[in-house]
Motif scaffolding. Sequence first.
Motif, PDB file in Angstrom:
ATOM      1  N   ASP A   1      -5.807  -4.371   0.312  1.00  0.00           N
ATOM      2  CA  ASP A   1      -7.174  -3.942   0.009  1.00  0.00           C
ATOM      3  C   ASP A   1      -7.403  -4.090  -1.497  1.00  0.00           C
ATOM      4  O   ASP A   1      -7.073  -3.192  -2.276  1.00  0.00           O
ATOM      5  CB  ASP A   1      -7.375  -2.485   0.438  1.00  0.00           C
ATOM      6  CG  ASP A   1      -8.749  -1.944   0.077  1.00  0.00           C
ATOM      7  OD1 ASP A   1      -9.592  -2.692  -0.476  1.00  0.00           O
ATOM      8  OD2 ASP A   1      -8.984  -0.749   0.337  1.00  0.00           O
TER       9      ASP A   1
ATOM     10  N   ASP B   1      -8.540  -1.397  -3.959  1.00  0.00           N
ATOM     11  CA  ASP B   1      -7.645  -0.287  -4.268  1.00  0.00           C
ATOM     12  C   ASP B   1      -6.674  -0.736  -5.351  1.00  0.00           C
ATOM     13  O   ASP B   1      -5.836  -1.610  -5.122  1.00  0.00           O
ATOM     14  CB  ASP B   1      -6.888   0.124  -2.997  1.00  0.00           C
ATOM     15  CG  ASP B   1      -6.009   1.334  -3.178  1.00  0.00           C
ATOM     16  OD1 ASP B   1      -6.168   2.064  -4.182  1.00  0.00           O
ATOM     17  OD2 ASP B   1      -5.153   1.557  -2.302  1.00  0.00           O
TER      18      ASP B   1
ATOM     19  N   ASN C   1      -3.564  -3.338  -4.534  1.00  0.00           N
ATOM     20  CA  ASN C   1      -3.113  -3.151  -3.159  1.00  0.00           C
ATOM     21  C   ASN C   1      -3.134  -4.511  -2.446  1.00  0.00           C
ATOM     22  O   ASN C   1      -4.166  -5.179  -2.408  1.00  0.00           O
ATOM     23  CB  ASN C   1      -4.038  -2.152  -2.460  1.00  0.00           C
ATOM     24  CG  ASN C   1      -3.657  -1.836  -1.041  1.00  0.00           C
ATOM     25  OD1 ASN C   1      -3.126  -2.666  -0.310  1.00  0.00           O
ATOM     26  ND2 ASN C   1      -3.955  -0.622  -0.629  1.00  0.00           N
TER      27      ASN C   1
ATOM     28  N   PRO D   1       0.790  -1.229   0.000  1.00  0.00           N
ATOM     29  CA  PRO D   1       0.000   0.000   0.000  1.00  0.00           C
ATOM     30  C   PRO D   1       0.826   1.286   0.000  1.00  0.00           C
ATOM     31  O   PRO D   1       0.447   2.264  -0.641  1.00  0.00           O
ATOM     32  CB  PRO D   1      -0.833  -0.098   1.281  1.00  0.00           C
ATOM     33  CG  PRO D   1      -0.843  -1.529   1.643  1.00  0.00           C
ATOM     34  CD  PRO D   1       0.404  -2.134   1.080  1.00  0.00           C
TER      35      PRO D   1
END
Length: 105
Positions: A42, A45, A39, A8
């Motif tokens: 996540d 993302d 990501n 990230p």
Amino acid sequence: MQSLEIVPRLLPEVRSGKKRHTIRWQEREITSGPMLYVNAEDVSDMVIVWVTHVETMPLFSVAQHLGKIQAWPDDVLLAGMREHYPGIEMDSIVSVIHHLPPASD
């Protein structure tokens, strides 16, 4: 579409166009064309970039090749790569994936 996970903390650099390459070892083959960075923490993302070319070389050649000898002496480069690839060595053959900044919306 081909994709790679990315930590990230590096996504903002990809989005701004500051990060224009990634170094990978023993991961899936990436070719020229669109690629999705996802990501690692996540999956919602993500950012799409255009891979211009991929080069293979020993890890010990990467810093010089990318003009980062000052920032990445061998011990720093190896320590950073071992965060992701514990078994990597300076003579390991890596892929340096070059890409354009993401397209503006």
